[in-house]
Design an enzyme around this catalytic site. Structure first.
Site, PDB file in Angstrom:
ATOM      1  N   HIS A 105     -75.490   4.800  20.361  1.00  0.00           N
ATOM      2  CA  HIS A 105     -75.771   3.785  19.401  1.00  0.00           C
ATOM      3  C   HIS A 105     -76.779   2.737  19.986  1.00  0.00           C
ATOM      4  O   HIS A 105     -77.458   2.237  19.349  1.00  0.00           O
ATOM      5  CB  HIS A 105     -74.596   2.929  18.453  1.00  0.00           C
ATOM      6  CG  HIS A 105     -74.035   1.806  19.829  1.00  0.00           C
ATOM      7  ND1 HIS A 105     -73.311   2.315  20.707  1.00  0.00           N
ATOM      8  CD2 HIS A 105     -74.353   0.570  19.926  1.00  0.00           C
ATOM      9  CE1 HIS A 105     -72.803   1.294  21.249  1.00  0.00           C
ATOM     10  NE2 HIS A 105     -73.386   0.054  20.928  1.00  0.00           N
TER      11      HIS A 105
HETATM   12  C1  UD1 Z   1     -73.863  -4.348  17.961  1.00  0.00           C
HETATM   13  C2  UD1 Z   1     -73.897  -5.067  19.226  1.00  0.00           C
HETATM   14  C3  UD1 Z   1     -73.829  -3.996  20.203  1.00  0.00           C
HETATM   15  C4  UD1 Z   1     -72.363  -3.325  20.211  1.00  0.00           C
HETATM   16  C5  UD1 Z   1     -72.256  -2.607  18.799  1.00  0.00           C
HETATM   17  C6  UD1 Z   1     -71.042  -1.892  18.479  1.00  0.00           C
HETATM   18  C7  UD1 Z   1     -75.576  -6.795  19.317  1.00  0.00           C
HETATM   19  C8  UD1 Z   1     -76.913  -7.109  19.957  1.00  0.00           C
HETATM   20  N1  UD1 Z   1     -75.241  -5.371  19.294  1.00  0.00           N
HETATM   21  O1  UD1 Z   1     -75.010  -3.162  17.782  1.00  0.00           O
HETATM   22  O2  UD1 Z   1     -73.533  -4.817  21.733  1.00  0.00           O
HETATM   23  O3  UD1 Z   1     -72.316  -2.209  21.183  1.00  0.00           O
HETATM   24  O4  UD1 Z   1     -72.523  -3.643  17.808  1.00  0.00           O
HETATM   25  O5  UD1 Z   1     -71.104  -1.139  17.224  1.00  0.00           O
HETATM   26  O6  UD1 Z   1     -74.814  -7.739  19.037  1.00  0.00           O
HETATM   27  N2  UD1 Z   1     -74.876  -1.647  10.240  1.00  0.00           N
HETATM   28  C9  UD1 Z   1     -73.975  -0.799   9.152  1.00  0.00           C
HETATM   29  N3  UD1 Z   1     -72.878  -1.329   8.959  1.00  0.00           N
HETATM   30  C10 UD1 Z   1     -72.248  -2.313   9.625  1.00  0.00           C
HETATM   31  C11 UD1 Z   1     -73.043  -2.802  10.703  1.00  0.00           C
HETATM   32  C12 UD1 Z   1     -74.373  -2.165  10.871  1.00  0.00           C
HETATM   33  O7  UD1 Z   1     -74.585   0.020   8.464  1.00  0.00           O
HETATM   34  O8  UD1 Z   1     -71.342  -2.900   9.492  1.00  0.00           O
HETATM   35  C13 UD1 Z   1     -76.254  -0.748  10.407  1.00  0.00           C
HETATM   36  C14 UD1 Z   1     -77.406  -1.559   9.909  1.00  0.00           C
HETATM   37  O9  UD1 Z   1     -78.345  -0.989   9.389  1.00  0.00           O
HETATM   38  C15 UD1 Z   1     -77.919  -2.250  11.314  1.00  0.00           C
HETATM   39  C16 UD1 Z   1     -77.460  -1.041  12.312  1.00  0.00           C
HETATM   40  O10 UD1 Z   1     -76.316  -0.603  11.685  1.00  0.00           O
HETATM   41  O11 UD1 Z   1     -79.165  -2.676  11.234  1.00  0.00           O
HETATM   42  C17 UD1 Z   1     -77.284  -1.779  13.713  1.00  0.00           C
HETATM   43  O12 UD1 Z   1     -76.431  -2.867  13.794  1.00  0.00           O
HETATM   44  P1  UD1 Z   1     -76.412  -4.358  14.573  1.00  0.00           P
HETATM   45  O13 UD1 Z   1     -75.419  -5.112  14.163  1.00  0.00           O
HETATM   46  O14 UD1 Z   1     -77.967  -4.709  14.595  1.00  0.00           O
HETATM   47  O15 UD1 Z   1     -76.442  -3.735  15.875  1.00  0.00           O
HETATM   48  P2  UD1 Z   1     -75.364  -2.349  16.832  1.00  0.00           P
HETATM   49  O16 UD1 Z   1     -76.488  -1.430  16.955  1.00  0.00           O
HETATM   50  O17 UD1 Z   1     -74.153  -2.079  15.745  1.00  0.00           O
END
Ligand code: UD1
Length: 367
Positions: A208
């Site tokens: 991820h």
């Molecule tokens: C975040 C954390 C990372 C952790 C990871 C675990 C930061 C900087 N990063 O990264 O340290 O290892 O979580 O998963 O805080 N999305 C969904 N549903 C959700 C959440 C996210 O669809 O419930 C999608 C969205 O399109 C979003 C993307 O996933 O843009 C990434 O989510 P984001 O919270 O930005 O960061 P992670 O990559 O999940």
């Protein structure tokens, strides 16, 4: 402690696993506390299922910040958290943040500027790679928190080198508390059976990190690695939403789904994922926490990163860094498949009792 509540902050998937044992310990001791969910993760698969399986109570507030760029997300958390804290009828005793996600740093900053005490659980980890957003979150949070609660030995050394030793306390690893508590339930589920791999060697893959999934070129190379791995063993791949989006954007999801030995699935619940990890022959991942979980379980892990903030997993002999070189990753997996399984590692404070020690420190030092 008197009646002023502690605030416990959780925002993203890895946080939920860390706050669950803390909340249980606070409830056992009848210590008043408020649970804040920032809403950084919001899907059932990324959040709700963790609350259910880890028996985390309903948050006292859900800030519903959602996804966005780092600045957008961090700012939204800060604004909403400040408003919440200022609206409380009584000033809290202090704020407890865990891990290294944007919610961790955002709430630590807000609390410090409101002159509230901050405790950081899982302090002191350093990858020394500032291109990782989590590294910036760790450095900032540790620079301003009042209590630095450390999960692995290198954390104490890192904090001492930065001049933070007086605020550092070694408590061990709260994530391992959740693992110890849930392992029997995980084992009973026979998760390998669901993927048709009971008794057979299989590799669990998770990806991820932006550095792995955001560039089409890197993603194409990783898809190549998964197909190479599937020639050796069955691949079980629970796909993070960010990764699913990127794979789908480039048409790779159909390529992978067509491979008979690659099992693509939605992100798993905590207990299911643990059940899958426990019996894996090897794990290939870019996660932070999985490096520790595999070390505790004695499962070999190949980490698709150039650095780790959790070096104890390397010295324990379960984790190997493959760096950017996917040829090397494949070579390391081949070596692992040819070697006996490593032993589970015994690391000080990775014993299921870390939350008790965290709350001991808070009760003593914030009395
Ligand atoms: C975040 C954390 C990372 C952790 C990871 C675990 C930061 C900087 N990063 O990264 O340290 O290892 O979580 O998963 O805080 N999305 C969904 N549903 C959700 C959440 C996210 O669809 O419930 C999608 C969205 O399109 C979003 C993307 O996933 O843009 C990434 O989510 P984001 O919270 O930005 O960061 P992670 O990559 O999940």
């Amino acid at each position: 402690m008197s009646a002023a509540p502690l605030i416990i902050v959780a925002g993203a998937r890895p946080n939920f696993v860390k706050v669950a044992p803390l909340l249980r310990e606070l409830a056992t001791r009848a210590l008043p506390h408020l649970l804040v969910h920032t809403g950084q993760h919001y899907d059932h698969a990324m959040s709700g299922v963790f609350f259910q399986q880890l028996a985390i109570r309903e948050p006292d507030v859900h800030l519903e910040v959602g996804s966005g760029s780092h600045a957008t997300q961090t700012a939204a958390i800060m604004v909403a958290f400040e408003r919440y804290v200022l609206g409380l009828p009584q000033a809290p005793r202090g704020v407890v943040v865990v891990g290294d996600v944007n919610s961790t740093m955002a709430c630590a900053l807000v609390a410090t500027k409101l002159h509230l005490r901050v405790a950081h659980v899982e302090a002191g980890l350093r990858s020394r790679d500032r291109e990782m957003p989590e590294e910036v979150n760790r450095i900032v949070t540790d620079a301003i928190a009042d209590l630095l609660l450390v999960s692995e030995p290198d954390g104490m050394t890192n904090l001492a080198a930065e001049g933070h030793a007086p605020r550092a306390r070694y408590v061990g690893n709260v994530m391992i508390d959740s693992l110890v508590a849930q392992l029997p339930a995980a084992h009973a589920l026979d998760v390998p059976g669901r993927f048709g791999v009971t008794g057979a060697p299989y590799v669990v893959v998770t990806l991820h990190r932006p550095s792995n999934v955001d560039s089409a070129e890197r993603l194409a190379a990783l898809v190549g690695l998964l197909r190479d791995l599937a020639r050796l063993v069955t691949v079980v791949f629970p796909v993070h939403p960010r990764t699913r989006q990127r794979l789908s954007d480039h048409g790779f999801l159909t390529t992978l789904a067509a491979e008979p030995r690659i099992r693509i699935t939605e992100p798993l619940g905590y207990v299911e994922f643990l059940g899958l990890l426990e019996s894996a022959r090897v794990v290939v991942s870019d996660s932070g926490g999985i490096q520790e979980e595999t070390t505790f379980l004695g499962v070999p892990c190949v980490t698709l990163r150039t650095t780790t903030e959790r070096p104890v997993t390397i010295s324990a002999g379960t984790n190997r860094l493959a760096g950017d070189d996917l040829e090397r990753a494949l070579h390391v997996v081949r070596e692992i498949l040819a070697a006996p399984m490593p032993s589970p590692a015994h690391i000080d404070g990775w014993d299921g009792e870390a939350a008790r020690r965290v709350v001991d420190v808070l009760a003593r030092e914030w009395a």
